[in-house]
Write a protein that holds these residues in place. Structure first.
Motif, PDB file in Angstrom:
ATOM      1  N   TYR A  27       4.117 107.622  14.139  1.00 47.12           N
ATOM      2  CA  TYR A  27       3.646 106.680  13.123  1.00 47.12           C
ATOM      3  C   TYR A  27       4.158 107.041  11.725  1.00 47.12           C
ATOM      4  O   TYR A  27       4.680 106.189  11.003  1.00 47.12           O
ATOM      5  CB  TYR A  27       2.121 106.641  13.148  1.00 47.12           C
ATOM      6  CG  TYR A  27       1.497 105.804  12.071  1.00 47.12           C
ATOM      7  CD1 TYR A  27       1.606 104.417  12.093  1.00 47.12           C
ATOM      8  CD2 TYR A  27       0.772 106.390  11.040  1.00 47.12           C
ATOM      9  CE1 TYR A  27       1.013 103.642  11.105  1.00 47.12           C
ATOM     10  CE2 TYR A  27       0.174 105.624  10.059  1.00 47.12           C
ATOM     11  CZ  TYR A  27       0.309 104.248  10.093  1.00 47.12           C
ATOM     12  OH  TYR A  27      -0.271 103.488   9.116  1.00 47.12           O
ATOM     13  N   LYS A  28       4.014 108.305  11.336  1.00 47.92           N
ATOM     14  CA  LYS A  28       4.436 108.716   9.995  1.00 47.92           C
ATOM     15  C   LYS A  28       5.937 108.514   9.798  1.00 47.92           C
ATOM     16  O   LYS A  28       6.378 108.093   8.728  1.00 47.92           O
ATOM     17  CB  LYS A  28       4.056 110.178   9.739  1.00 47.92           C
ATOM     18  CG  LYS A  28       2.580 110.393   9.557  1.00 47.92           C
ATOM     19  CD  LYS A  28       2.276 111.851   9.279  1.00 47.92           C
ATOM     20  CE  LYS A  28       0.784 112.067   9.139  1.00 47.92           C
ATOM     21  NZ  LYS A  28       0.456 113.477   8.863  1.00 47.92           N
ATOM     22  N   CYS A  30       7.845 106.306  11.361  1.00 46.99           N
ATOM     23  CA  CYS A  30       8.090 104.863  11.267  1.00 46.99           C
ATOM     24  C   CYS A  30       7.751 104.337   9.878  1.00 46.99           C
ATOM     25  O   CYS A  30       8.462 103.485   9.341  1.00 46.99           O
ATOM     26  CB  CYS A  30       7.300 104.107  12.330  1.00 46.99           C
ATOM     27  SG  CYS A  30       8.052 104.208  13.959  1.00 46.99           S
ATOM     28  N   LYS A  31       6.669 104.839   9.293  1.00 47.06           N
ATOM     29  CA  LYS A  31       6.332 104.427   7.922  1.00 47.06           C
ATOM     30  C   LYS A  31       7.412 104.869   6.943  1.00 47.06           C
ATOM     31  O   LYS A  31       7.797 104.111   6.049  1.00 47.06           O
ATOM     32  CB  LYS A  31       4.975 104.995   7.506  1.00 47.06           C
ATOM     33  CG  LYS A  31       3.800 104.252   8.107  1.00 47.06           C
ATOM     34  CD  LYS A  31       2.486 104.757   7.583  1.00 47.06           C
ATOM     35  CE  LYS A  31       2.257 104.194   6.192  1.00 47.06           C
ATOM     36  NZ  LYS A  31       0.878 104.366   5.735  1.00 47.06           N
ATOM     37  N   ARG A  35       9.841 102.413   4.616  1.00 44.39           N
ATOM     38  CA  ARG A  35      10.060 102.594   3.169  1.00 44.39           C
ATOM     39  C   ARG A  35      11.550 102.724   2.853  1.00 44.39           C
ATOM     40  O   ARG A  35      12.018 102.203   1.840  1.00 44.39           O
ATOM     41  CB  ARG A  35       9.299 103.811   2.663  1.00 44.39           C
ATOM     42  CG  ARG A  35       7.823 103.610   2.590  1.00 44.39           C
ATOM     43  CD  ARG A  35       7.121 104.792   1.909  1.00 44.39           C
ATOM     44  NE  ARG A  35       5.693 104.595   1.950  1.00 44.39           N
ATOM     45  CZ  ARG A  35       4.871 105.193   2.806  1.00 44.39           C
ATOM     46  NH1 ARG A  35       5.328 106.087   3.663  1.00 44.39           N
ATOM     47  NH2 ARG A  35       3.584 104.933   2.782  1.00 44.39           N
ATOM     48  N   GLU A  68       1.333  96.052  10.236  1.00 39.95           N
ATOM     49  CA  GLU A  68       0.976  96.354   8.855  1.00 39.95           C
ATOM     50  C   GLU A  68       2.243  96.263   8.020  1.00 39.95           C
ATOM     51  O   GLU A  68       3.345  96.382   8.544  1.00 39.95           O
ATOM     52  CB  GLU A  68       0.334  97.729   8.733  1.00 39.95           C
ATOM     53  CG  GLU A  68       1.266  98.881   9.073  1.00 39.95           C
ATOM     54  CD  GLU A  68       0.588 100.233   8.986  1.00 39.95           C
ATOM     55  OE1 GLU A  68       0.513 100.790   7.867  1.00 39.95           O
ATOM     56  OE2 GLU A  68       0.122 100.714  10.036  1.00 39.95           O
ATOM     57  N   VAL A  70       4.570  97.773   5.109  1.00 37.08           N
ATOM     58  CA  VAL A  70       4.881  98.998   4.372  1.00 37.08           C
ATOM     59  C   VAL A  70       6.004  98.646   3.403  1.00 37.08           C
ATOM     60  O   VAL A  70       7.144  98.421   3.818  1.00 37.08           O
ATOM     61  CB  VAL A  70       5.325 100.133   5.326  1.00 37.08           C
ATOM     62  CG1 VAL A  70       5.673 101.390   4.541  1.00 37.08           C
ATOM     63  CG2 VAL A  70       4.259 100.408   6.377  1.00 37.08           C
ATOM     64  N   LEU A  75       5.554  96.957  10.063  1.00 43.01           N
ATOM     65  CA  LEU A  75       5.508  98.008  11.073  1.00 43.01           C
ATOM     66  C   LEU A  75       4.571  97.505  12.155  1.00 43.01           C
ATOM     67  O   LEU A  75       3.388  97.280  11.907  1.00 43.01           O
ATOM     68  CB  LEU A  75       5.002  99.320  10.469  1.00 43.01           C
ATOM     69  CG  LEU A  75       4.736 100.471  11.428  1.00 43.01           C
ATOM     70  CD1 LEU A  75       5.969 100.811  12.256  1.00 43.01           C
ATOM     71  CD2 LEU A  75       4.237 101.689  10.671  1.00 43.01           C
TER      72      LEU A  75
END
Length: 114
Positions: A27-28, A30-31, A35, A68, A70, A75
């Motif tokens: 998850y982190k 992908c975020k 960005r 969501e 980002v 995402l």
């Protein structure tokens, strides 16, 4: 490996509206990638107006999962379908982690060349 330079090269080789799907259980990461993709802008010497985004986020038409935003890039939580580039239902070494319940979440980015 998936650096801004990588995405710039991908942008240069994709046809107009050509797609790119990134699928992961992290998850982190992908975020961070969302960005990175959001930060890529057209340069002064390109075809697009200066400052336009290089990629546009897409949502598969039949995707019913959560998403969501980002920095303007969606995402998606879940597994991409054929529309998003995941056409083959095959397994890998890492799929065993999900099959045995050690991993449960997956995420993907689905963008096209703007």
């Amino acid at each position: 490996m998936l650096t801004p330079q990588f995405f710039e090269v991908m942008h240069s080789v994709l046809q107009p509206e050509g797609g790119l799907t990134i699928f992961s259980d992290n998850y982190k990461y992908c975020k961070l990638l969302a960005r990175t993709i959001a930060s890529l802008r057209a340069p002064a010497d390109g075809d697009a107006p200066v400052g336009d985004r290089r990629f546009r986020s897409r949502r598969p038409s039949r995707f019913g999962g959560q998403s969501e935003t980002v920095d303007g890039v969606e995402l998606h939580h879940g597994v991409p379908d054929a529309e998003a580039g995941h056409a083959a239902n095959v397994t890998s070494y890492f799929d065993r982690f999900w099959a045995h319940g050690h991993k449960t979440d997956r995420f993907f980015l689905f963008v096209t060349k703007a």
